[in-house]
Scaffold this active site. Structure first.
Site, mmCIF file in Angstrom:
data_model
loop_
_atom_site.group_PDB
_atom_site.id
_atom_site.type_symbol
_atom_site.label_atom_id
_atom_site.label_comp_id
_atom_site.label_asym_id
_atom_site.label_seq_id
_atom_site.Cartn_x
_atom_site.Cartn_y
_atom_site.Cartn_z
ATOM 1 N N ILE A 53 0.846 -1.208 0.000
ATOM 2 C CA ILE A 53 0.000 0.000 0.000
ATOM 3 C C ILE A 53 0.878 1.254 0.000
ATOM 4 O O ILE A 53 0.592 2.243 -0.691
ATOM 5 C CB ILE A 53 -0.960 -0.008 1.205
ATOM 6 C CG1 ILE A 53 -1.814 -1.289 1.194
ATOM 7 C CG2 ILE A 53 -1.861 1.225 1.180
ATOM 8 C CD1 ILE A 53 -2.587 -1.533 2.471
ATOM 9 N N ASN A 99 9.665 -6.824 4.548
ATOM 10 C CA ASN A 99 8.611 -7.418 3.711
ATOM 11 C C ASN A 99 8.450 -6.640 2.401
ATOM 12 O O ASN A 99 7.335 -6.414 1.933
ATOM 13 C CB ASN A 99 7.286 -7.459 4.484
ATOM 14 C CG ASN A 99 6.302 -8.426 3.854
ATOM 15 O OD1 ASN A 99 6.703 -9.487 3.362
ATOM 16 N ND2 ASN A 99 5.027 -8.073 3.834
ATOM 17 N N PHE A 116 2.846 3.369 7.493
ATOM 18 C CA PHE A 116 2.417 2.040 7.040
ATOM 19 C C PHE A 116 3.224 0.922 7.688
ATOM 20 O O PHE A 116 2.770 -0.235 7.676
ATOM 21 C CB PHE A 116 2.644 1.894 5.522
ATOM 22 C CG PHE A 116 1.829 2.797 4.656
ATOM 23 C CD1 PHE A 116 0.499 2.500 4.381
ATOM 24 C CD2 PHE A 116 2.379 3.938 4.092
ATOM 25 C CE1 PHE A 116 -0.251 3.315 3.556
ATOM 26 C CE2 PHE A 116 1.631 4.770 3.274
ATOM 27 C CZ PHE A 116 0.314 4.457 3.003
ATOM 28 N N GLY A 143 4.769 -1.979 9.452
ATOM 29 C CA GLY A 143 4.225 -2.869 10.460
ATOM 30 C C GLY A 143 4.103 -4.257 9.898
ATOM 31 O O GLY A 143 4.358 -4.496 8.714
ATOM 32 N N LYS A 153 1.559 -7.627 9.286
ATOM 33 C CA LYS A 153 0.122 -7.632 8.988
ATOM 34 C C LYS A 153 -0.507 -9.013 8.837
ATOM 35 O O LYS A 153 -1.662 -9.106 8.421
ATOM 36 C CB LYS A 153 -0.120 -6.840 7.710
ATOM 37 C CG LYS A 153 0.598 -7.438 6.504
ATOM 38 C CD LYS A 153 0.102 -6.885 5.190
ATOM 39 C CE LYS A 153 0.797 -7.560 4.033
ATOM 40 N NZ LYS A 153 0.352 -7.145 2.728
ATOM 41 N N SER A 209 -7.099 -0.805 10.432
ATOM 42 C CA SER A 209 -7.706 -1.897 9.676
ATOM 43 C C SER A 209 -9.128 -2.142 10.142
ATOM 44 O O SER A 209 -9.439 -1.999 11.336
ATOM 45 C CB SER A 209 -6.881 -3.161 9.898
ATOM 46 O OG SER A 209 -7.568 -4.277 9.410
ATOM 47 N N TYR A 216 -2.928 -9.377 15.903
ATOM 48 C CA TYR A 216 -2.736 -8.322 14.902
ATOM 49 C C TYR A 216 -3.765 -7.202 15.109
ATOM 50 O O TYR A 216 -3.415 -6.018 15.199
ATOM 51 C CB TYR A 216 -2.847 -8.903 13.485
ATOM 52 C CG TYR A 216 -2.969 -7.849 12.409
ATOM 53 C CD1 TYR A 216 -1.919 -6.980 12.142
ATOM 54 C CD2 TYR A 216 -4.141 -7.724 11.660
ATOM 55 C CE1 TYR A 216 -2.033 -6.005 11.165
ATOM 56 C CE2 TYR A 216 -4.260 -6.752 10.671
ATOM 57 C CZ TYR A 216 -3.206 -5.884 10.435
ATOM 58 O OH TYR A 216 -3.337 -4.920 9.466
ATOM 59 N N LYS A 261 -3.450 -3.070 16.272
ATOM 60 C CA LYS A 261 -3.992 -1.913 15.538
ATOM 61 C C LYS A 261 -4.864 -1.067 16.470
ATOM 62 O O LYS A 261 -4.803 0.163 16.468
ATOM 63 C CB LYS A 261 -4.810 -2.380 14.329
ATOM 64 C CG LYS A 261 -3.961 -2.938 13.209
ATOM 65 C CD LYS A 261 -3.172 -1.833 12.524
ATOM 66 C CE LYS A 261 -2.116 -2.353 11.590
ATOM 67 N NZ LYS A 261 -1.177 -1.348 11.126
ATOM 68 N N ASN A 287 -4.235 -14.088 1.465
ATOM 69 C CA ASN A 287 -5.414 -13.330 1.029
ATOM 70 C C ASN A 287 -5.947 -13.832 -0.300
ATOM 71 O O ASN A 287 -5.226 -14.420 -1.103
ATOM 72 C CB ASN A 287 -5.072 -11.837 0.929
ATOM 73 C CG ASN A 287 -4.672 -11.275 2.277
ATOM 74 O OD1 ASN A 287 -3.537 -10.880 2.465
ATOM 75 N ND2 ASN A 287 -5.598 -11.278 3.216
ATOM 76 N N GLY A 346 -11.952 -17.878 12.571
ATOM 77 C CA GLY A 346 -11.897 -16.437 12.810
ATOM 78 C C GLY A 346 -12.526 -15.601 11.703
ATOM 79 O O GLY A 346 -12.644 -14.385 11.843
ATOM 80 N N ASP A 347 -12.949 -16.230 10.590
ATOM 81 C CA ASP A 347 -13.524 -15.454 9.486
ATOM 82 C C ASP A 347 -14.965 -15.037 9.786
ATOM 83 O O ASP A 347 -15.765 -15.841 10.281
ATOM 84 C CB ASP A 347 -13.536 -16.289 8.197
ATOM 85 C CG ASP A 347 -12.286 -16.091 7.367
ATOM 86 O OD1 ASP A 347 -11.427 -15.272 7.763
ATOM 87 O OD2 ASP A 347 -12.157 -16.774 6.328
#
Ligand code: NAD
Ligand code: UDP
Length: 360
Positions: free
Chosen positions: A32, A55, A99, A101, A103, A143, A167, A171, A217, A312-313
């Site tokens: 991003i 990353n 940004f 961090g 994730k 997020s 995570y 945030k 993802n 967890g979704d």
């Protein structure tokens, strides 16, 4: 006229009346961040990037210069390295976009200390060094994960927060630190942007998302199936209470997201204090709808099988976008077809991401 004069340097007016502001972008070599750097350069701002490259790939840097028309200044610095970060900030900035961090939700479960260290302790170092060097304007990457998975979509910013993994906890912890800081020291101007599901790539196909290892993802997994790097997608659950049983998310084109940061900076020029905004499109797509849209955009068939639900979704998550529309004067413009087309264009041109060319 916007006034970013909270940094050590006043912004420089240009001949057309707009202002050059000096922006430090932490994590600016990442997915991003890199797209945001391009939009900031295009808007005429001066950009410095700090990134540890933990990353990200250095090959992104010459591409940013090509797309933005100018070289962004780059320093390989870990934000937890107070001396190195502080000395960058001493160069003088009007604002920071943060940004940097970690994730990955799963990794945050196995390495919670690492996540709190980078995401929370790292942000504390940044805030202290910003204060020491007189920079008090900050945009923070938060997020939609802070909403957790019990609320019913659409999510607006006033909903109670309830993250369900380390995570998300990091945030939310940073959001709370930022809110308290703006109460204690009212000259701060701080924006937390709660991203929904960023996907896609720059339309040139020059920069894009390049996850390490097996993608967590949906979109990068689909593009890797399309390019032949993975055999088939697992669809995590088809028995949710959604129109086709698969999970529904608010996918947002990364270029729209990048432009949301430019809008947030403009908002902060007009407002002190702390404010949270959702960045999403306000519309949800199911996993099967994304597969279909991608097949249409790419002309490739995506092999998939239905697997069990992923722990967890949530069934469905999409944004209430009214606050961002009203206060940031920002709205996502790019639809699911553009998201799929640009994700594919990037993957097709870079089948192995940034790894297939020599480093800068
Ligand atoms: P990314 O991993 O591509 O970018 C993060 C960048 O930060 C990388 O370039 C990495 O090298 C750098 N970095 C990590 N730790 C660092 C450290 N200690 N010091 C300096 N640099 C460091 O991730 P992204 O998808 O571009 O995400 C950017 C931000 O947005 C992150 O804070 C992430 O939590 C947040 N976010 C991302 C998503 C998403 O789905 N991608 C959604 C919501 C929020
Ligand atoms: N998903 C999937 N297969 C995958 C990755 C994701 O079916 O390999 C689904 C997931 O269950 C969710 C949606 O795609 O419904 C978006 O998942 P992603 O991990 O991209 O984002 P998040 O879970 O953070 O919203």
């Amino acid at each position: 006229m916007p006034n970013f004069g909270l940094g050590v340097f006043a912004p420089e007016p240009q001949s057309d009346g707009s202002l050059i502001i000096r922006i430090l972008v932490t994590g600016g070599a990442g997915y991003i961040g890199s797209h945001t750097v391009v939009e900031l350069l295009a808007a005429g701002h001066e950009v410095s990037i700090v990134d540890s490259l933990v990353n990200a790939h250095p090959a992104v840097l010459p591409r940013l210069a090509r797309l933005g028309g100018r070289d962004p200044d780059f320093r390989q610095v870990d934000i937890r390295d107070r001396g190195a970060l502080g000395s960058v900030l001493e160069d003088g900035f009007d604002a920071v976009i943060h940004f940097a961090g970690r994730k990955a939700v799963g990794e945050s479960v196995s390495d919670p200390l690492g996540y709190w260290d980078t995401n929370v302790a790292g942000t504390l170092v940044l805030l202290e060094e910003m204060r020491r060097t007189g920079v008090r304007t900050l945009v923070f990457s938060s997020s939609a994960t802070v909403y957790g998975n019990t609320a019913v979509a659409p999510f607006d910013e006033t909903l109670p927060t309830a993250p369900i993994n380390p995570y998300g906890e990091t945030k939310l912890a940073v959001e709370r630190i930022l809110e308290a800081l703006a109460v204690a020291e009212p000259e701060w101007r701080i924006s937390s942007l709660r991203y929904f599901n960023p996907v896609g790539a720059h339309p040139s196909g020059t920069i894009g998302e390049d996850p390490n290892g097996i993608p967590d993802n949906l979109m990068p997994y689909i593009t890797q199936v399309a390019v032949g790097r993975r055999e088939r997608l697992s669809v995590f659950g088809d028995d949710y209470e959604t129109p086709d049983g698969t999970g529904v998310r608010d996918y947002i084109h990364v270029v729209d997201l990048a432009l949301g940061h430019v809008a947030a900076l403009d908002y902060l020029a007009r407002n002190t204090g702390y404010r949270v905004h959702n960045l999403g499109t306000g519309r949800g797509y199911s996993v099967l709808e994304v597969i279909t849209a991608f097949e249409q955009a790419s002309g490739r068939k995506i092999a998939y099988e239905v697997a069990g639900r992923r722990e967890g979704d949530a069934a469905a998550a999409w944004a209430d976008t009214r606050r961002a529309g009203e206060e940031l004067a920002w709205r996502a413009q790019r639809d699911i077809d553009a998201m799929c087309r640009d994700a594919w264009n990037w993957q097709r041109q870079n089948p192995n991401g940034y790894g297939n060319e020599p480093t800068a």
